[in-house]
Design a protein around this motif. Structure first.
Motif, PDB file in Angstrom:
ATOM      1  N   LEU A   1       4.101   3.588   4.279  1.00 35.09           N
ATOM      2  CA  LEU A   1       3.583   3.192   2.967  1.00 35.09           C
ATOM      3  C   LEU A   1       2.516   4.124   2.412  1.00 35.09           C
ATOM      4  CD1 LEU A   1       3.313  -0.667   3.570  1.00 35.09           C
ATOM      5  CD2 LEU A   1       5.141   0.596   2.422  1.00 35.09           C
ATOM      6  N   TYR A   2       2.086   5.125   3.160  1.00 36.01           N
ATOM      7  CA  TYR A   2       1.043   6.055   2.720  1.00 36.01           C
ATOM      8  C   TYR A   2      -0.201   5.300   2.229  1.00 36.01           C
ATOM      9  CZ  TYR A   2       5.069   9.181   2.761  1.00 36.01           C
ATOM     10  OH  TYR A   2       6.180   9.896   3.131  1.00 36.01           O
ATOM     11  N   PRO A   3      -0.894   4.624   3.115  1.00 31.89           N
ATOM     12  CA  PRO A   3      -2.032   3.772   2.725  1.00 31.89           C
ATOM     13  C   PRO A   3      -3.165   4.522   2.034  1.00 31.89           C
ATOM     14  CG  PRO A   3      -1.953   4.071   5.109  1.00 31.89           C
ATOM     15  CD  PRO A   3      -0.664   4.589   4.572  1.00 31.89           C
ATOM     16  N   VAL A   4      -3.355   5.797   2.355  1.00 27.51           N
ATOM     17  CA  VAL A   4      -4.436   6.552   1.701  1.00 27.51           C
ATOM     18  C   VAL A   4      -4.177   6.662   0.204  1.00 27.51           C
ATOM     19  CG1 VAL A   4      -5.563   8.800   1.537  1.00 27.51           C
ATOM     20  CG2 VAL A   4      -5.014   7.851   3.786  1.00 27.51           C
ATOM     21  N   TRP A   5      -2.953   7.028  -0.163  1.00 27.24           N
ATOM     22  CA  TRP A   5      -2.633   7.166  -1.581  1.00 27.24           C
ATOM     23  C   TRP A   5      -2.623   5.821  -2.280  1.00 27.24           C
ATOM     24  CZ3 TRP A   5      -3.337  11.785  -3.198  1.00 27.24           C
ATOM     25  CH2 TRP A   5      -3.052  12.874  -2.382  1.00 27.24           C
ATOM     26  N   ARG A   6      -2.192   4.792  -1.597  1.00 22.64           N
ATOM     27  CA  ARG A   6      -2.176   3.465  -2.204  1.00 22.64           C
ATOM     28  C   ARG A   6      -3.582   2.908  -2.405  1.00 22.64           C
ATOM     29  NH1 ARG A   6       2.797   0.187  -1.766  1.00 22.64           N
ATOM     30  NH2 ARG A   6       4.499   1.621  -1.273  1.00 22.64           N
ATOM     31  N   SER A   7      -4.531   3.371  -1.623  1.00 24.98           N
ATOM     32  CA  SER A   7      -5.915   2.952  -1.827  1.00 24.98           C
ATOM     33  C   SER A   7      -6.588   3.772  -2.918  1.00 24.98           C
ATOM     34  CB  SER A   7      -6.701   3.069  -0.516  1.00 24.98           C
ATOM     35  OG  SER A   7      -6.723   4.411  -0.061  1.00 24.98           O
ATOM     36  N   LEU A   8      -6.270   5.067  -2.986  1.00 22.40           N
ATOM     37  CA  LEU A   8      -6.854   5.915  -4.036  1.00 22.40           C
ATOM     38  C   LEU A   8      -6.337   5.528  -5.417  1.00 22.40           C
ATOM     39  CD1 LEU A   8      -6.756   9.428  -2.317  1.00 22.40           C
ATOM     40  CD2 LEU A   8      -8.767   8.014  -2.739  1.00 22.40           C
ATOM     41  N   PHE A   9      -5.099   5.111  -5.500  1.00 19.25           N
ATOM     42  CA  PHE A   9      -4.497   4.700  -6.776  1.00 19.25           C
ATOM     43  C   PHE A   9      -4.178   3.208  -6.726  1.00 19.25           C
ATOM     44  CE2 PHE A   9      -3.510   9.182  -6.088  1.00 19.25           C
ATOM     45  CZ  PHE A   9      -3.991   9.745  -7.251  1.00 19.25           C
ATOM     46  N   ALA A  10      -5.216   2.447  -6.406  1.00 16.13           N
ATOM     47  CA  ALA A  10      -5.050   1.007  -6.162  1.00 16.13           C
ATOM     48  C   ALA A  10      -4.554   0.254  -7.393  1.00 16.13           C
ATOM     49  CB  ALA A  10      -6.362   0.404  -5.679  1.00 16.13           C
ATOM     50  N   ILE A  11      -4.892   0.734  -8.582  1.00 13.71           N
ATOM     51  CA  ILE A  11      -4.492  -0.004  -9.783  1.00 13.71           C
ATOM     52  C   ILE A  11      -2.967  -0.037  -9.935  1.00 13.71           C
ATOM     53  CG2 ILE A  11      -6.646   0.440 -11.019  1.00 13.71           C
ATOM     54  CD1 ILE A  11      -5.201   2.641 -12.568  1.00 13.71           C
ATOM     55  N   PHE A  12      -2.271   0.913  -9.308  1.00 16.25           N
ATOM     56  CA  PHE A  12      -0.810   0.931  -9.394  1.00 16.25           C
ATOM     57  C   PHE A  12      -0.153   0.119  -8.279  1.00 16.25           C
ATOM     58  CE2 PHE A  12      -2.215   5.059 -11.186  1.00 16.25           C
ATOM     59  CZ  PHE A  12      -1.787   4.862 -12.492  1.00 16.25           C
ATOM     60  N   PHE A  13      -0.946  -0.290  -7.282  1.00 19.46           N
ATOM     61  CA  PHE A  13      -0.372  -0.982  -6.130  1.00 19.46           C
ATOM     62  C   PHE A  13      -1.022  -2.342  -5.856  1.00 19.46           C
ATOM     63  CE2 PHE A  13       0.232   3.579  -5.384  1.00 19.46           C
ATOM     64  CZ  PHE A  13       1.601   3.622  -5.175  1.00 19.46           C
ATOM     65  N   ALA A  14      -1.964  -2.746  -6.699  1.00 19.43           N
ATOM     66  CA  ALA A  14      -2.619  -4.039  -6.488  1.00 19.43           C
ATOM     67  C   ALA A  14      -1.621  -5.182  -6.586  1.00 19.43           C
ATOM     68  CB  ALA A  14      -3.749  -4.227  -7.503  1.00 19.43           C
ATOM     69  N   HIS A  15      -0.705  -5.100  -7.539  1.00 14.67           N
ATOM     70  CA  HIS A  15       0.279  -6.171  -7.695  1.00 14.67           C
ATOM     71  C   HIS A  15       1.208  -6.258  -6.484  1.00 14.67           C
ATOM     72  CE1 HIS A  15      -1.002  -5.932 -11.931  1.00 14.67           C
ATOM     73  NE2 HIS A  15      -0.531  -7.165 -12.038  1.00 14.67           N
ATOM     74  N   SER A  16       1.647  -5.111  -5.977  1.00 14.98           N
ATOM     75  CA  SER A  16       2.567  -5.138  -4.833  1.00 14.98           C
ATOM     76  C   SER A  16       1.876  -5.658  -3.579  1.00 14.98           C
ATOM     77  CB  SER A  16       3.132  -3.736  -4.584  1.00 14.98           C
ATOM     78  OG  SER A  16       2.102  -2.787  -4.391  1.00 14.98           O
ATOM     79  N   LEU A  17       0.577  -5.369  -3.417  1.00 14.86           N
ATOM     80  CA  LEU A  17      -0.146  -5.906  -2.268  1.00 14.86           C
ATOM     81  C   LEU A  17      -0.240  -7.424  -2.360  1.00 14.86           C
ATOM     82  CD1 LEU A  17      -1.820  -5.622   0.297  1.00 14.86           C
ATOM     83  CD2 LEU A  17      -3.841  -5.251  -1.140  1.00 14.86           C
ATOM     84  N   ASN A  18      -0.604  -7.930  -3.530  1.00 17.80           N
ATOM     85  CA  ASN A  18      -0.697  -9.385  -3.687  1.00 17.80           C
ATOM     86  C   ASN A  18       0.658 -10.059  -3.504  1.00 17.80           C
ATOM     87  OD1 ASN A  18      -3.379  -8.992  -4.203  1.00 17.80           O
ATOM     88  ND2 ASN A  18      -3.410 -10.062  -6.157  1.00 17.80           N
ATOM     89  N   ARG A  19       1.718  -9.384  -3.962  1.00 16.40           N
ATOM     90  CA  ARG A  19       3.058  -9.960  -3.768  1.00 16.40           C
ATOM     91  C   ARG A  19       3.420 -10.016  -2.282  1.00 16.40           C
ATOM     92  NH1 ARG A  19       4.542  -6.930  -8.480  1.00 16.40           N
ATOM     93  NH2 ARG A  19       5.324  -5.267  -7.126  1.00 16.40           N
ATOM     94  N   ALA A  20       3.045  -8.974  -1.538  1.00 13.19           N
ATOM     95  CA  ALA A  20       3.333  -8.954  -0.108  1.00 13.19           C
ATOM     96  C   ALA A  20       2.589 -10.083   0.610  1.00 13.19           C
ATOM     97  CB  ALA A  20       2.953  -7.595   0.485  1.00 13.19           C
ATOM     98  N   ILE A  21       1.337 -10.280   0.241  1.00 10.39           N
ATOM     99  CA  ILE A  21       0.562 -11.372   0.834  1.00 10.39           C
ATOM    100  C   ILE A  21       1.179 -12.724   0.486  1.00 10.39           C
ATOM    101  CG2 ILE A  21      -1.678 -12.531   0.850  1.00 10.39           C
ATOM    102  CD1 ILE A  21      -2.965  -9.797   0.279  1.00 10.39           C
ATOM    103  N   ASP A  22       1.549 -12.884  -0.779  1.00 13.10           N
ATOM    104  CA  ASP A  22       2.123 -14.155  -1.216  1.00 13.10           C
ATOM    105  C   ASP A  22       3.478 -14.413  -0.559  1.00 13.10           C
ATOM    106  OD1 ASP A  22       1.866 -16.466  -3.096  1.00 13.10           O
ATOM    107  OD2 ASP A  22       3.729 -15.632  -3.891  1.00 13.10           O
ATOM    108  N   GLN A  23       4.258 -13.350  -0.350  1.00 11.17           N
ATOM    109  CA  GLN A  23       5.550 -13.516   0.304  1.00 11.17           C
ATOM    110  C   GLN A  23       5.376 -13.998   1.731  1.00 11.17           C
ATOM    111  OE1 GLN A  23       8.709 -13.155  -1.135  1.00 11.17           O
ATOM    112  NE2 GLN A  23       9.218 -14.192   0.790  1.00 11.17           N
ATOM    113  N   ARG A  24       4.351 -13.485   2.415  1.00 12.55           N
ATOM    114  CA  ARG A  24       4.095 -13.931   3.776  1.00 12.55           C
ATOM    115  C   ARG A  24       3.686 -15.412   3.785  1.00 12.55           C
ATOM    116  NH1 ARG A  24       3.472 -11.568   8.820  1.00 12.55           N
ATOM    117  NH2 ARG A  24       4.778  -9.999   7.792  1.00 12.55           N
ATOM    118  N   LEU A  25       2.896 -15.813   2.790  1.00 17.16           N
ATOM    119  CA  LEU A  25       2.511 -17.231   2.688  1.00 17.16           C
ATOM    120  C   LEU A  25       3.737 -18.114   2.453  1.00 17.16           C
ATOM    121  CD1 LEU A  25      -0.723 -16.951   0.506  1.00 17.16           C
ATOM    122  CD2 LEU A  25      -0.608 -17.560   2.921  1.00 17.16           C
TER     123      LEU A  25
END
Length: 213
Positions: A72-96
């Motif tokens: 997932l290239y976590p460094v780039w996803r953290s540097l450009f968090a505004i483009f990946f914030a939604h996908s992170l929340n979706r991943a968390i919600d999917q696990r729930l």
């Protein structure tokens, strides 16, 4: 081994007991997301003037990448968090949802709030000096920054529940390194406050002199 091929039982009372050793990693698998208490999250965000969010996103994507087996290239996803914030929340919600959790939240709305506040803070900080002083610009970023931390807290609360640790017992204490950051952050906040007071007094005195003449 007996003559007929059957295995004899060792009845030696002095023989060491054979215990099946299982590694801690096998008995306690790593959580799928980063676990941290919301109080610790807020304190470190304040101490680092928001820079903790980079580490926060990196840890989440690092853990999720290991858990899902994806690169997932976590460094780039953290540097450009505004483009990946939604996908992170979706991943968390999917696990729930997979866990049939009763926790209800709005992953899309909180991610959108995070993105909007980051953009607002960036725009305000780029306003020219004649239009907006540095001190006033910083003051105007406090409200969206607070909203940004609220969005992160909501995502972290959901992540802790998804990891089976709602109270974040495994990462709620402040380490020595965390204490150093809090100390440095406290000093920075003192400098910011003193600078704001100095600028305010200087501007007030200048206005009084202008009126006097």
């Amino acid at each position: 081994m007996s003559d007929d091929g059957s295995e004899l039982v060792d009845n030696n009372v002095y023989a060491p007991t054979q215990v099946a050793l299982t590694s801690a990693a096998e008995t306690q698998p790593l959580p799928p997301f980063y676990v941290v208490s919301t109080t610790k999250l807020v304190l470190l965000s304040l101490a680092t003037l928001g820079m903790y969010s980079l580490y926060w996103f990196w840890r989440h994507w690092k853990r999720y990448g290991i858990d899902s087996g994806r690169r997932l290239y976590p460094v780039w996803r953290s540097l450009f968090a505004i483009f990946f914030a939604h996908s992170l929340n979706r991943a968390i919600d999917q696990r729930l949802q997979d866990q049939h959790s009763r926790h209800r939240w709005s992953p899309g709305a909180w991610a959108t709030l995070y993105v909007v506040t980051v953009i607002l803070m960036h725009v305000v900080s780029r306003l020219p000096e004649p239009l907006l002083s540095a001190q006033l610009a910083f003051a105007l970023t406090l409200l969206p920054w607070a909203a940004q931390m609220v969005a992160m807290v909501q995502a972290q609360r959901a992540a802790n529940i998804a990891c089976g640790d709602p109270s974040a017992r495994q990462n709620r204490r402040l380490s020595l390194a965390n204490g150093c950051w809090l100390l440095v952050g406290g000093l920075l906040w003192l400098l910011i406050v003193f600078d704001a007071i100095y600028v305010y007094r200087a501007s007030t005195e200048m206005m009084m002199l202008t009126v006097a003449f």
